[in-house]
Design an enzyme around this catalytic site. Structure first.
Site, PDB file in Angstrom:
ATOM      1  N   HIS A 247     -21.986 -34.875  88.294  1.00 22.29           N
ATOM      2  CA  HIS A 247     -22.025 -33.474  87.681  1.00 22.29           C
ATOM      3  C   HIS A 247     -21.669 -32.439  88.788  1.00 22.29           C
ATOM      4  CE1 HIS A 247     -23.945 -30.277  85.336  1.00 22.29           C
ATOM      5  NE2 HIS A 247     -24.180 -29.708  86.647  1.00 22.29           N
TER       6      HIS A 247
ATOM      7  N   ASP B 164     -34.158 -27.648  77.587  1.00 19.87           N
ATOM      8  CA  ASP B 164     -33.075 -26.777  78.394  1.00 19.87           C
ATOM      9  C   ASP B 164     -32.228 -26.138  77.360  1.00 19.87           C
ATOM     10  OD1 ASP B 164     -31.421 -26.330  80.579  1.00 19.87           O
ATOM     11  OD2 ASP B 164     -30.053 -27.487  79.759  1.00 19.87           O
TER      12      ASP B 164
ATOM     13  N   ARG C 252     -32.256 -17.667  78.898  1.00 16.82           N
ATOM     14  CA  ARG C 252     -31.716 -17.273  80.313  1.00 16.82           C
ATOM     15  C   ARG C 252     -30.304 -16.685  80.190  1.00 16.82           C
ATOM     16  NH1 ARG C 252     -31.306 -22.404  83.536  1.00 16.82           N
ATOM     17  NH2 ARG C 252     -30.582 -21.257  85.133  1.00 16.82           N
TER      18      ARG C 252
ATOM     19  N   SER D  98     -32.780 -27.162  85.283  1.00 18.99           N
ATOM     20  CA  SER D  98     -31.884 -27.426  84.146  1.00 18.99           C
ATOM     21  C   SER D  98     -30.721 -28.731  84.153  1.00 18.99           C
ATOM     22  CB  SER D  98     -30.955 -26.044  83.711  1.00 18.99           C
ATOM     23  OG  SER D  98     -30.047 -26.132  83.021  1.00 18.99           O
TER      24      SER D  98
ATOM     25  N   LYS E  58     -31.278 -32.930  82.767  1.00 16.32           N
ATOM     26  CA  LYS E  58     -30.305 -33.553  82.064  1.00 16.32           C
ATOM     27  C   LYS E  58     -29.649 -34.822  82.605  1.00 16.32           C
ATOM     28  CE  LYS E  58     -28.304 -29.593  81.627  1.00 16.32           C
ATOM     29  NZ  LYS E  58     -27.572 -28.262  81.563  1.00 16.32           N
TER      30      LYS E  58
HETATM   31  N1  URA Z   1     -25.667 -25.456  84.702  1.00 12.06           N
HETATM   32  C1  URA Z   1     -26.627 -25.643  83.959  1.00 12.06           C
HETATM   33  O1  URA Z   1     -26.672 -26.830  83.110  1.00 12.06           O
HETATM   34  N2  URA Z   1     -27.836 -25.125  84.200  1.00 12.06           N
HETATM   35  C2  URA Z   1     -27.885 -23.974  84.954  1.00 12.06           C
HETATM   36  O2  URA Z   1     -28.952 -23.614  85.013  1.00 12.06           O
HETATM   37  C3  URA Z   1     -26.859 -23.398  85.678  1.00 12.06           C
HETATM   38  C4  URA Z   1     -25.766 -24.313  85.559  1.00 12.06           C
END
Ligand code: URA
Length: 437
Positions: free
Chosen positions: A82, A161, A168, A183, A187
């Site tokens: 990621h 999320d 957010r 967050s 995932k």
């Molecule tokens: N990327 C995400 O998936 N979530 C966040 O809170 C910030 C960046």
């Protein structure tokens, strides 16, 4: 349990119990908690923070809010990667085939996102016929057969999320370490890999502007991954200027292919070798970082990484010939050199400014519904520290028409700071953060 009590507890600096966090996430997911109460708790978390136990509980509750992928039927260690994102970030396109060519399977769910260029999925759609809409069964079988797959994240993965991030985004509550950690990590955990490698960017074009903030985010993500039972490593890398030279969808695909062909030697290659070494060592496929690097370099030199990429493109319906003949990829009709008006050394390149040039040309998406032009973008010829003479090209603009090319060239010049004296080198990979024990 009352949501008002939970909000007041966090507002006053209290520590939320696992049960309270579970109640909150369940209520967000099933819609029983109204947005105004969710937003109030999010703002209380921004101000009061969360300790590691609370962050882990929030992450796990979010992970459990929807489907989780079971990769246990696939042989060997499965890895995922990621990036916190940035301008010109095409790393996955080269990294995944490099790693898969060494026998470590990679299962990646990716997004489209809003931004200066498309996300990884948009970039891959530069290959005629390519599809990222894989069912879970197709995804798992491709990871086993080809060694890697990149699919769109389904709506059923981490629905909490999706709701929390949308709120957010419009309530000034994105910037919070526990909220970002939960967050991203919820995932990644839901996607099922045993090894998770995180690329945390820092600099003017990154989410985390300072190295100290990037280190803290990285440390917390690595610890959350470890506590959840996954081997997790984070690399802190530079995003003070765009990554590599190309910014724009098909242009970035061309750059990733050049890397896989051994024709590109800049910082993108260094990043792929660093992240790839972390994956191979964590997966137990290499004894140490030096051995892992040598394996990855060999995979580029002998063509196996490039062949793995072609195999992947074909497996997902794309035209594999375009991997070997990039003239088959989308190509913009107008090319214009953006000439420097000054002489000196490039002191800085505002990554976000270059991103805006791509956006201006139509290469990014302002809203989820907007279309995207895969052919347009910028190829930078000068990076930080390079000497430049007045009249020399800073970059080639790839545009749909002459008018947008001219205005993009003016915007691009503004993104460059040129001055006297060569600026000092800053390391591209700033740190590698591993679990604390
Ligand atoms: N990327 C995400 O998936 N979530 C966040 O809170 C910030 C960046």
């Amino acid at each position: 349990m009352l949501m008002t009590d939970i909000i007041a507890k966090k507002r006053d600096g209290g520590e939320l119990s696992g049960g309270e966090i579970e109640f909150f996430v369940r209520g967000v997911t099933d819609g029983s908690i109204p947005d105004y109460q969710t937003a109030a708790l999010l703002m209380a978390i921004v101000w009061r923070g969360m300790n590691r136990r609370e962050t882990l509980d929030l992450t796990l509750a979010m992970m459990r809010s929807g489907d989780t992928l079971d990769l246990s039927g696939i042989s060997g260690v499965k890895a995922d990667k990621h990036s916190t994102g940035g301008v010109g970030d095409k790393t996955s396109l080269a990294l995944l085939p490099m790693v898969a060519a060494q026998g470590v399977r990679m299962a990646k769910m990716s997004g489209r996102g809003l931004g200066h260029t498309g996300g990884t999925l948009d970039k891959l759609e530069s290959f005629p016929g390519f599809s990222s809409a894989l069912t879970h069964e197709q995804f798992l079988s491709q990871v086993e057969r080809v060694g890697f797959a990149i699919a769109g994240q389904t709506a059923d993965l981490d629905p909490a999320d999706k709701k929390l991030y949308a709120l957010r985004d419009v309530t000034g509550t994105v910037q919070s370490i526990p909220l970002i950690v939960s967050s991203i990590m919820s995932k990644k955990l839901a996607a099922g890999a045993d090894v998770i490698v995180l690329d945390v960017k820092t600099g003017s074009g990154a989410f985390m502007k300072t190295e100290a903030d990037a280190r803290e985010l990285a440390r917390e993500m690595v610890e959350t991954g470890r506590l959840a039972g996954r081997r997790t490593v984070a690399c802190i890398t530079d995003m003070d200027q765009p990554l590599g030279n190309a910014v724009g969808n098909a242009l970035e695909v061309r750059e990733a292919i050049a890397l896989l062909k051994g024709e590109y030697g800049g910082e993108l290659r260094e990043l792929c070798l660093t992240l790839g070494s972390c994956i191979l060592t964590e997966a137990g496929a290499a004894e140490n970082a030096a051995a892992a690097r040598a394996m990855l370099e060999r995979g580029i030199a002998d063509g196996t990484a490039l062949e793995k990429f072609a195999e992947f493109v074909e497996a997902q319906g794309g035209d594999r010939r375009a991997v070997f003949d990039t003239s088959l990829l989308p190509d913009a009709p107008v090319k214009l050199e953006a000439l420097s008006e000054e002489s000196g050394y490039v002191q800085r390149i505002d990554a976000e400014g270059v991103g805006l040039v791509s956006m201006h040309l139509g290469g990014g998406r302002a809203t989820a519904e907007s279309g995207i032009d895969l052919a347009v973008g910028v190829v930078l010829h000068k990076k930080r520290g390079d000497a430049v003479a007045a009249g020399e090209s800073l970059a080639t603009i790839h545009a749909r028409d002459a008018a947008s090319a001219e205005s993009a060239a003016a915007l691009l010049r503004k993104a460059y700071a040129i001055g006297e004296g060569k600026p000092g080198d800053t390391p591209f990979v700033k740190a590698i953060i591993r679990a604390e024990d």
